[in-house]
Write a protein that holds these residues in place. Structure first.
Motif, mmCIF file in Angstrom:
data_model
loop_
_atom_site.group_PDB
_atom_site.id
_atom_site.type_symbol
_atom_site.label_atom_id
_atom_site.label_comp_id
_atom_site.label_asym_id
_atom_site.label_seq_id
_atom_site.Cartn_x
_atom_site.Cartn_y
_atom_site.Cartn_z
ATOM 1 N N ASP A 142 0.817 -1.218 0.000
ATOM 2 C CA ASP A 142 0.000 0.000 0.000
ATOM 3 C C ASP A 142 0.854 1.272 0.000
ATOM 4 O O ASP A 142 0.491 2.268 -0.634
ATOM 5 C CB ASP A 142 -0.940 -0.023 1.225
ATOM 6 N N SER A 181 9.508 1.700 5.143
ATOM 7 C CA SER A 181 9.582 0.497 4.295
ATOM 8 C C SER A 181 10.780 0.587 3.350
ATOM 9 O O SER A 181 10.960 1.589 2.642
ATOM 10 C CB SER A 181 8.280 0.374 3.496
ATOM 11 N N VAL A 182 11.565 -0.490 3.342
ATOM 12 C CA VAL A 182 12.748 -0.546 2.475
ATOM 13 C C VAL A 182 12.302 -0.535 1.011
ATOM 14 O O VAL A 182 12.740 0.289 0.206
ATOM 15 C CB VAL A 182 13.577 -1.824 2.772
ATOM 16 N N ASP A 325 16.160 -9.826 9.622
ATOM 17 C CA ASP A 325 16.734 -10.922 8.832
ATOM 18 C C ASP A 325 17.787 -11.723 9.601
ATOM 19 O O ASP A 325 18.137 -12.833 9.191
ATOM 20 C CB ASP A 325 17.367 -10.367 7.538
ATOM 21 N N ILE A 347 8.919 -6.491 12.957
ATOM 22 C CA ILE A 347 8.784 -6.134 11.528
ATOM 23 C C ILE A 347 7.772 -7.010 10.800
ATOM 24 O O ILE A 347 6.918 -6.509 10.087
ATOM 25 C CB ILE A 347 10.161 -6.207 10.798
HETATM 26 C C1 UD1 Z 1 13.214 -5.711 2.785
HETATM 27 C C2 UD1 Z 1 14.224 -6.823 2.637
HETATM 28 C C3 UD1 Z 1 13.950 -7.938 3.634
HETATM 29 C C4 UD1 Z 1 13.887 -7.373 5.046
HETATM 30 C C5 UD1 Z 1 12.917 -6.201 5.113
HETATM 31 C C6 UD1 Z 1 12.936 -5.517 6.470
HETATM 32 C C7 UD1 Z 1 14.791 -6.756 0.300
HETATM 33 C C8 UD1 Z 1 14.738 -7.428 -1.033
HETATM 34 N N1 UD1 Z 1 14.131 -7.354 1.300
HETATM 35 O O1 UD1 Z 1 11.942 -6.265 2.489
HETATM 36 O O2 UD1 Z 1 14.999 -8.898 3.533
HETATM 37 O O3 UD1 Z 1 13.473 -8.373 5.929
HETATM 38 O O4 UD1 Z 1 13.255 -5.223 4.120
HETATM 39 O O5 UD1 Z 1 14.207 -5.078 6.791
HETATM 40 O O6 UD1 Z 1 15.433 -5.729 0.456
HETATM 41 N N2 UD1 Z 1 4.790 -2.765 4.774
HETATM 42 C C9 UD1 Z 1 3.503 -2.312 4.662
HETATM 43 N N3 UD1 Z 1 3.144 -1.676 3.506
HETATM 44 C C10 UD1 Z 1 4.005 -1.504 2.473
HETATM 45 C C11 UD1 Z 1 5.330 -1.957 2.605
HETATM 46 C C12 UD1 Z 1 5.700 -2.594 3.769
HETATM 47 O O7 UD1 Z 1 2.697 -2.451 5.576
HETATM 48 O O8 UD1 Z 1 3.598 -0.917 1.447
HETATM 49 C C13 UD1 Z 1 5.211 -3.464 6.016
HETATM 50 C C14 UD1 Z 1 5.620 -4.929 5.750
HETATM 51 O O9 UD1 Z 1 4.491 -5.769 5.727
HETATM 52 C C15 UD1 Z 1 6.549 -5.226 6.882
HETATM 53 C C16 UD1 Z 1 7.237 -3.869 7.118
HETATM 54 O O10 UD1 Z 1 6.418 -2.897 6.482
HETATM 55 O O11 UD1 Z 1 5.807 -5.566 8.015
HETATM 56 C C17 UD1 Z 1 8.643 -3.783 6.546
HETATM 57 O O12 UD1 Z 1 8.600 -4.076 5.181
HETATM 58 P P1 UD1 Z 1 9.657 -3.502 4.139
HETATM 59 O O13 UD1 Z 1 10.655 -2.646 4.838
HETATM 60 O O14 UD1 Z 1 8.899 -2.912 3.014
HETATM 61 O O15 UD1 Z 1 10.363 -4.845 3.671
HETATM 62 P P2 UD1 Z 1 10.696 -5.298 2.216
HETATM 63 O O16 UD1 Z 1 11.155 -4.140 1.401
HETATM 64 O O17 UD1 Z 1 9.607 -6.150 1.695
#
Ligand code: UD1
Length: 439
Positions: A142, A181-182, A325, A347
């Protein structure tokens, strides 16, 4: 665990006849020297970033991983020419002929969502599948979607597909993320580098992989400042050229090998590490009783021969906090230490699946929602185990190195997503471990 890189063709998912297994005979004290591979979480956004470059990009220190192969197949599918020579991957993106990512490639690698910002930035349109749930629980996007909409991208979500277009171009915007968010930070940066005007991301992710992405893009001609802080500013430029770049070291792989050395009470020299990226990991190992010396800018030495004790509490959080991780491998290690460790996972919803498998070895772990309590035991005994996600799989390898007798680990395609020859690396430092293709 060497595989042949499959870089050609749109789909061509490798089908393995026999399910490979990792067989570990625990009990050997690890000792020696290892060089840490390039970071999986850098190489994926870097490969997607090459779509933006109207020229050739060369990425060195690219680990040989199934996720990196999948990213290369996506690039080839888009019309970019991607080729690997050892640990160097070159991508020629002079022409981007296709703007859709096929469903099976999206499914193969969940983080392929990071191609969205790059394809949009280059072609102003993109169609890909909406990523569903995954082994770590729901992975919503989102934040990606709402940020791109704010930048003028029209997004239709229908039948599991995301159809995106920005016929009038992408516009810079002020975006405040509700959580750092990453993936969302990466997608916004990728969409913003060739947008008109300036984009400011507040509450941006501060992970080292964001800095690596920004450094590569800046070499290509982008104007990004503040990467690695909570505020990233991207001034849009007309177009990008290609560049040469060396991928940073994988801090999670470094953490894995440190846990493997510690669980066997061994010693290890790690080369090609960035000490700064391990700032949340090393103090926990020291608290357990490991001696750690950092030297020569990119090397460190760990000695775990002293009596180690449990670190009491490990709470995961966004960088620079303790990385989620690394949590599974530290849980495997804590299972073998005197005392109790409480893990709090902040997370992801579903990140304790390895706890059940560790229990098969005799680990005492109780899980309640996002809290796991680990009571260290003096002995684990080998068992048949199944990896259900990447780092959970690495945790099983870690624990099996400590366990008496033999452990057999299946589900290793998860491990291959992020580790370039984990069995070969551990053999090199004295582990009795092998990869077998037999059933
Ligand atoms: C990246 C890493 C993953 C790591 C994570 C957290 C890569 C390829 N993967 O994953 O190894 O475990 O960061 O350090 O780099 N969220 C939302 N909405 C969004 C996006 C995220 O609610 O639009 C939530 C996710 O569900 C999660 C949290 O935010 O609970 C962190 O997610 P995010 O930082 O986006 O992780 P990734 O980029 O998927």
């Amino acid at each position: 665990m060497k595989r042949n890189a499959i870089l050609k063709g749109c789909v061509g998912v490798a089908v393995k006849k026999d399910a490979p297994k990792i067989i570990v005979q625990g009990g050997s004290r690890l000792s020696g020297e290892l060089s840490v591979q390039g970071a999986k979480n850098s190489i994926l956004p870097l490969l997607s970033a090459t779509v933006l470059c109207q020229g050739e990009s060369v990425l060195h220190n690219c680990p040989n991983l199934s996720d990196a192969d999948a990213a290369c197949r996506i690039l080839n599918c888009l019309g970019c020419k991607c080729a690997r020579d050892g640990n160097t991957v070159s991508v020629n993106s002079k022409e981007v002929l296709n703007t859709d990512v096929p469903k099976d490639l999206m499914r193969e690698m969940r983080s392929s969502i990071v191609f969205l910002g790059a394809i949009l930035g280059r072609t102003r349109q993109c169609k890909l599948t909406f990523p569903g749930g995954c082994e770590l629980g729901p992975r919503p996007i989102d934040l990606h979607v709402s940020a791109l909409r704010k930048m003028g991208v029209s997004i239709d979500e229908e039948g599991g597909f995301l159809s995106c277009s920005a016929p009038k171009g992408i516009q810079g915007a002020n975006i405040s993320l509700t959580l750092p968010s990453v993936g969302a930070t990466e997608n916004i940066i990728l969409a913003a580098v060739t947008a008109s005007g300036t984009t400011e991301i507040q509450n941006a992710a501060r992970e080292p992989e964001i800095i690596d992405l920004a450094e590569f893009l800046n070499k290509c001609g982008a104007k990004i400042s503040g990467a690695g802080t909570g505020t990233v500013v991207i001034e849009g430029v007309e177009q990008l050229g290609g560049a040469e770049h060396t991928v940073i070291a994988d801090r999670i792989v470094a953490a894995t090998y440190l846990c493997c050395a510690a669980v066997t009470r061994g010693e290890l020299v790690l080369k090609n590490v960035n000490h700064g990226h391990l700032s949340a990991i090393l103090p926990v190992l020291e608290q357990m009783g490991c001696s750690i010396y950092t030297y020569n800018e990119n090397q460190l030495y760990i000695n775990a021969a002293k009596l180690l004790s449990a670190p009491h509490k490990i709470i995961t959080s966004a960088h620079p906090g303790f990385p989620t991780d690394a949590q599974p491998m530290f849980m495997a290690l804590a299972s073998t230490l005197k005392g109790t460790t409480v893990f709090v996972e902040t997370i992801f919803d579903n990140r304790f699946r390895h706890a059940h498998e560790l229990g098969r070895l005799g680990a005492k772990i109780s899980v309640n929602d996002r809290v796991a309590v680990v009571e260290g035991v003096p002995r684990l005994v080998g068992a048949e185990l199944e990896a259900s996600d990447l780092r959970g799989g690495a945790a099983l390898v870690t624990a099996a190195l400590f366990a008496d007798k033999t452990s057999t680990i299946t589900g290793i395609s998860h491990i291959e997503r992020g580790y370039d020859d984990i069995t070969g690396s551990l053999q090199k430092i004295g582990a009795t471990i092998q990869l077998t293709m037999n059933n």
